[in-house]
Scaffold this motif. Structure first.
Motif, PDB file in Angstrom:
ATOM      1  N   UNK A 143       7.138  -2.769  19.314  1.00 14.52           N
ATOM      2  CA  UNK A 143       7.040  -1.470  19.994  1.00 14.52           C
ATOM      3  C   UNK A 143       8.407  -0.814  20.160  1.00 14.52           C
ATOM      4  N   UNK A 144       9.446  -1.618  20.423  1.00 10.97           N
ATOM      5  CA  UNK A 144      10.795  -1.064  20.578  1.00 10.97           C
ATOM      6  C   UNK A 144      11.296  -0.468  19.261  1.00 10.97           C
ATOM      7  N   UNK A 145      10.984  -1.147  18.175  1.00  6.89           N
ATOM      8  CA  UNK A 145      11.401  -0.642  16.868  1.00  6.89           C
ATOM      9  C   UNK A 145      10.674   0.652  16.524  1.00  6.89           C
ATOM     10  N   UNK A 146       9.386   0.701  16.794  1.00  3.93           N
ATOM     11  CA  UNK A 146       8.620   1.919  16.549  1.00  3.93           C
ATOM     12  C   UNK A 146       9.181   3.062  17.375  1.00  3.93           C
ATOM     13  N   UNK A 147       9.442   2.801  18.655  1.00  2.00           N
ATOM     14  CA  UNK A 147       9.974   3.853  19.530  1.00  2.00           C
ATOM     15  C   UNK A 147      11.341   4.331  19.042  1.00  2.00           C
ATOM     16  N   UNK A 148      12.172   3.399  18.562  1.00  4.81           N
ATOM     17  CA  UNK A 148      13.487   3.773  18.063  1.00  4.81           C
ATOM     18  C   UNK A 148      13.401   4.664  16.841  1.00  4.81           C
ATOM     19  N   UNK A 149      12.491   4.338  15.938  1.00  4.92           N
ATOM     20  CA  UNK A 149      12.330   5.145  14.725  1.00  4.92           C
ATOM     21  C   UNK A 149      11.735   6.512  15.056  1.00  4.92           C
ATOM     22  N   UNK A 150      10.815   6.557  15.991  1.00  7.86           N
ATOM     23  CA  UNK A 150      10.244   7.842  16.405  1.00  7.86           C
ATOM     24  C   UNK A 150      11.328   8.719  17.019  1.00  7.86           C
ATOM     25  N   UNK A 151      12.161   8.130  17.878  1.00 10.35           N
ATOM     26  CA  UNK A 151      13.240   8.883  18.515  1.00 10.35           C
ATOM     27  C   UNK A 151      14.190   9.468  17.472  1.00 10.35           C
ATOM     28  N   UNK A 152      14.515   8.674  16.442  1.00  9.59           N
ATOM     29  CA  UNK A 152      15.399   9.161  15.381  1.00  9.59           C
ATOM     30  C   UNK A 152      14.737  10.304  14.610  1.00  9.59           C
ATOM     31  N   UNK A 153      13.446  10.172  14.361  1.00 10.04           N
ATOM     32  CA  UNK A 153      12.729  11.215  13.615  1.00 10.04           C
ATOM     33  C   UNK A 153      12.686  12.522  14.393  1.00 10.04           C
ATOM     34  N   UNK A 154      12.437  12.447  15.685  1.00  8.28           N
ATOM     35  CA  UNK A 154      12.399  13.656  16.506  1.00  8.28           C
ATOM     36  C   UNK A 154      13.785  14.290  16.607  1.00  8.28           C
ATOM     37  N   UNK A 155      14.820  13.468  16.667  1.00  6.57           N
ATOM     38  CA  UNK A 155      16.181  13.994  16.713  1.00  6.57           C
ATOM     39  C   UNK A 155      16.514  14.734  15.426  1.00  6.57           C
ATOM     40  N   UNK A 156      16.028  14.222  14.292  1.00  5.82           N
ATOM     41  CA  UNK A 156      16.262  14.885  13.010  1.00  5.82           C
ATOM     42  C   UNK A 156      15.734  16.306  13.011  1.00  5.82           C
TER      43      UNK A 156
END
Length: 282
Positions: A143-156
């Motif tokens: 779940x932490x990895x998924x959240x981290x990737x989602x956060x990066x995608x939204x920042x993009x």
């Protein structure tokens, strides 16, 4: 998991300018090596962005090439920028190396041409859709990895709304609209967001309808990153091996393919009508 590596766009620009300065000076790698004490193979790596020069090395080369003060200042600024940490650092541990490198390129690009046959382009994904896509395509991710990737995608996605926004031209297959990623509610919100986003002047969205039949993009997704002061790059993402293509032949081939896909696709206006139809059917 591969660790994050700093974006190389600025480093590539620096490498290109170093090569141009050497050629303008009429010197070979060996001649520069003889004059500076540097190894010829090191010079080659500097000029191909395989190695980042130290400041004293850069200044030594500028002295040899009789570089103007203005040009020297520009080169040193590029070197400093290439050494800076980026906004990705907080989520770096969650990003595969090639994907992190791609994000670095994307941040420096002036335009992006993106074809997607299976998913909504990352820059146009809602948070719920992104979470469902990442969790579904990487079922072993924590779940932490998924959240981290989602956060990066939204920042993009801030690239599309910044003061000088990225120009995005996206083509998707109609299948993207009918794949229930995250369920009906998530998909309805995603399609509505696509309609809203595509009204922005820097975003052009087209859909290839089922009626178009077979087309060149059926082999997979790709992105062409366009730069104002560096060579364009083609990025191909896969489950086994991501690729960065930089040869003129590859860039030309994928550019032509993207043009062909745009011609096969519905116009932006007709694509919007198809999006509205999908929402009505749901």
């Amino acid at each position: 998991m591969a660790r994050y590596k700093a974006p190389t766009t600025r480093l590539r620009r620096l490498a290109l300018q170093l090569r141009q300065l050497r050629e303008e000076a009429g010197l070979s790698h060996q001649q520069v090596a003889n004059e500076t004490g540097l190894v010829a193979s090191t010079l080659f790596r500097l000029e191909t962005a395989k190695t980042k020069p130290q400041l004293r090395t850069l200044r030594t080369l500028c002295d040899l090439y009789r570089t103007s003060p203005e040009r020297r200042e520009e080169l040193e600024a590029l070197l400093r920028a290439a050494s800076e940490e980026t906004w990705l650092q907080p989520t770096a541990e969650y990003l595969p190396g090639p994907y992190a490198a791609y994000i670095g390129f994307e941040r420096e690009a002036s335009a992006l041409h993106n074809f997607e046959p299976s998913f909504v382009p990352g820059l146009l994904q809602t948070e719920a859709y992104a979470s469902a896509v990442i969790a579904g395509s990487a079922p072993k991710a924590s779940p932490e990895e998924v959240d981290g990737r989602v956060a990066a995608r939204l920042k993009r996605q801030e690239l599309l709304t910044q003061q000088e926004p990225l120009t995005l031209e996206a083509v998707i297959d109609e299948a993207v609209l009918h794949r229930l990623v995250g369920g009906k509610a998530v998909m309805c919100a995603q399609v509505e967001y696509l309609r809203e986003a595509s009204r922005q002047p820097n975003i052009r969205l087209q859909v290839i309808p089922y009626e178009a039949g077979a087309h060149p993009g059926m082999h997979g997704s790709f992105a062409i990153l366009r730069f104002e002061e560096a060579q364009d790059v083609v990025y191909i993402e896969s489950s086994t091996n991501d690729l960065f293509l930089e040869s003129q032949e590859d860039i030309g081939r994928y550019s032509l393919m993207f043009t062909d896909l745009q011609e096969l696709a519905l116009s932006p206006e007709a694509s919007d009508a198809l999006l509205a139809k999908v929402l009505e059917e749901d």
